[in-house]
Design an enzyme around this catalytic site. Structure first.
Site, mmCIF file in Angstrom:
data_model
loop_
_atom_site.group_PDB
_atom_site.id
_atom_site.type_symbol
_atom_site.label_atom_id
_atom_site.label_comp_id
_atom_site.label_asym_id
_atom_site.label_seq_id
_atom_site.Cartn_x
_atom_site.Cartn_y
_atom_site.Cartn_z
ATOM 1 N N HIS A 62 0.835 -1.220 0.000
ATOM 2 C CA HIS A 62 0.000 0.000 0.000
ATOM 3 C C HIS A 62 0.865 1.264 0.000
ATOM 4 C CE1 HIS A 62 -3.315 -2.716 1.257
ATOM 5 N NE2 HIS A 62 -2.368 -3.258 2.010
ATOM 6 N N SER A 120 14.137 20.966 -16.761
ATOM 7 C CA SER A 120 12.917 21.728 -17.020
ATOM 8 C C SER A 120 13.311 23.001 -17.750
ATOM 9 C CB SER A 120 12.248 22.061 -15.689
ATOM 10 O OG SER A 120 11.472 23.235 -15.815
ATOM 11 N N LYS A 157 15.445 21.555 -11.619
ATOM 12 C CA LYS A 157 14.776 20.280 -11.871
ATOM 13 C C LYS A 157 15.634 19.287 -12.652
ATOM 14 C CE LYS A 157 10.970 19.108 -11.366
ATOM 15 N NZ LYS A 157 9.701 19.480 -11.988
ATOM 16 N N GLU A 199 9.348 7.909 -16.950
ATOM 17 C CA GLU A 199 7.965 8.299 -17.224
ATOM 18 C C GLU A 199 7.534 7.794 -18.599
ATOM 19 O OE1 GLU A 199 7.764 12.565 -16.493
ATOM 20 O OE2 GLU A 199 8.822 12.225 -14.618
#
Ligand code: ARG
Length: 464
Positions: free
Chosen positions: A163, A284, A290, A297
């Protein structure tokens, strides 16, 4: 629109009207099926050998055909093949070109008894077989990379999650071995699919079979097939091998996607367990600080398109009547796209896993004493108390530590343990060791060093 028979089309004989130009575009598969040029030429090479055995083509004609096919192969390989209007697909394009090279009289014989229906099914099976064999090698390297890493970093502990909540301490290598297990199953499943793909439809004709008694086993052998598809109607209409390949890719991408998701979480500043190499991250355009895990992804995101290809193609072929129908041409784009996506994903994932760095301190620093509550319960089990009772007692200890504002159950004194349950002895204080906890789980498949090393060994042997 002209009323002349369509000269430029190989099937033009019975047609008098020109086709709507948009229909030509709509119908054409050459833009994407040219990727199979090699399989198509090899198919024709072996097929004409079969015709030669039947004396439908002379030895001299056969060698001219074979020479012509090699010229075409070279043209495609060098990007010099010139497409012409009327080249509907790779099969018609190659045959048209063969006629230009060796003359229409001889080239006109290569299709004797053959149809594009058995031809395309043959090309596809050869192409898929070769692609899957190549994927299989790349997948093997990927798995071996994971196994190597797991061996090297066997001493590192980290929290295991259920979980997404900290559950029990595990070895980082146990986590790696878990994905290696999924991917090895994918690898094994792939070998089974390759075996089912590798059956020959050639010699089935348009649907009803071959009118000159071609030796289908000879054709199959020449093309490296293990077997012949035993029913000509099925031979031309079966696309289960495409569905299976798409399903295989979908399931593999699902595994890759979960693998990537774990790594994305582990790479956040909040976790800080791993750091992706610059080669697999991007920045970024706005925020200079970043570093984004784009590779991961994309591995996660691309699982969607492969599944989309599977579901789309299943819709295309559901309830089409037997045998060949043009709907089946819709097998190609999702299939080719999936093969490329999976191939690239394996390569990227291999790059990611071989270059990322782990932060042992962060991983082990994330272990907390409450994760040993089960071990505390197990302690009493070893003293002969039933587990259902010990589970409850351990829970009381957790609550007591919370009530006392302690940093963990290990901070309770021996007296406090005694107050909760008489059966606690002095050695209870030895329970609070992550390494000990991990090492206790030495049954097959567990997280103890010996158990993990055994998993790695078993997986390695499955790849041999
Ligand atoms: N381009 C076609 C395909 O991929 C080849 C088979 C054409 N057969 C036919 N009967 N029109 O399915």
């Amino acid at each position: 629109m002209s009323e002349q028979p369509s000269e430029s089309k190989l099937w033009g004989g019975r047609f008098t009207g020109a086709t709507d130009p948009l229909m030509d575009l709509y119908n054409a598969s050459l833009p994407y099926d040219q990727i199979m040029y090699d399989a198509d030429l090899t198919g024709t090479k072996v097929y004409t050998e079969g015709l030669n055995k039947l004396e439908l083509i002379t030895d001299d004609e056969l060698s001219k055909i074979h020479e012509g096919l090699e010229v075409i192969r070279k043209e495609w390989a060098e990007g010099k093949f010139v497409e012409k209007p009327g080249d509907e697909d790779i099969h018609t394009a190659n045959e048209r070109r063969l006629g230009e090279i060796i003359g229409k009289h001889i080239a006109g014989k290569v299709h004797t008894g053959r149809s594009r229906n058995d031809q395309v099914a043959t090309d596809m099976r050869i192409y898929v077989r070769e692609s899957l064999k190549d994927l299989s090698l790349k997948l093997k390297t990927f798995i071996e990379t994971i196994l190597k890493r797991a061996e090297n970093e066997i001493s590192v502990l980290m929290p295991g999650y259920t979980h997404l909540q900290r559950a029990q301490p595990i070895r980082w290598s146990h986590w790696l071995s878990s994905y290696a297990t999924y991917f090895t199953e994918d690898y094994n499943r792939l070998q089974q699919i390759i075996a089912r793909v590798n059956k020959s439809p050639l010699g089935a004709g348009a649907l009803a079979g071959h009118p000159y008694g071609i030796d289908r086993e000879f054709l199959a052998k020449g093309l490296g097939f293990d077997d012949v598809i035993g029913n000509s109607l099925t031979a031309v209409s079966d696309r289960d091998f495409v569905v299976e390949t798409l399903f295989w890719g979908t399931l593999f991408m699902n595994h890759i996607s979960r693998f990537a998701e774990d790594l994305i979480i582990y790479s956040t500043a909040e976790f800080g367990f791993i750091k992706l190499a610059d080669a697999y991250s991007t920045g970024s355009s706005l925020m200079p600080q970043k570093k984004n895990p784009d590779s991961l992804e994309l591995l996660r995101g691309k699982s969607g398109r492969v599944f989309g290809g599977l579901s789309g193609f299943l819709m295309s072929i559901k309830s089409i009547p037997s045998t060949y129908n043009k709907d089946m041409q819709e097998d190609k784009e999702p299939l080719f796209d999936a093969l490329t996506t999976v191939e690239h994903s394996i390569l990227i994932a291999t790059g990611v896993i071989s270059t990322l760095t782990i932060n042992k301190e962060r991983m082990e620093g994330a272990l907390t004493m409450d994760m040993l509550a089960t071990d505390l319960a197990d302690y009493l089990v070893r003293k002969g108390v039933p587990f259902r009772e010990t589970h409850h007692i351990s829970g009381e200890c957790v609550r007591k530590a919370e009530d006392e504002n302690l940093s963990g159950i290990d901070q309770l004194t021996f007296e406090q343990f005694k107050e909760i349950d008489e059966r606690f002895e002095k050695d209870v204080l030895d329970s609070f060791d992550f390494e000990v906890s991990v090492e206790r789980r030495d049954a097959l498949g567990g997280t103890a060093k010996s158990a993990v090393l055994k998993q790695l060994k078993t997986l390695k042997s499955q790849l041999e």
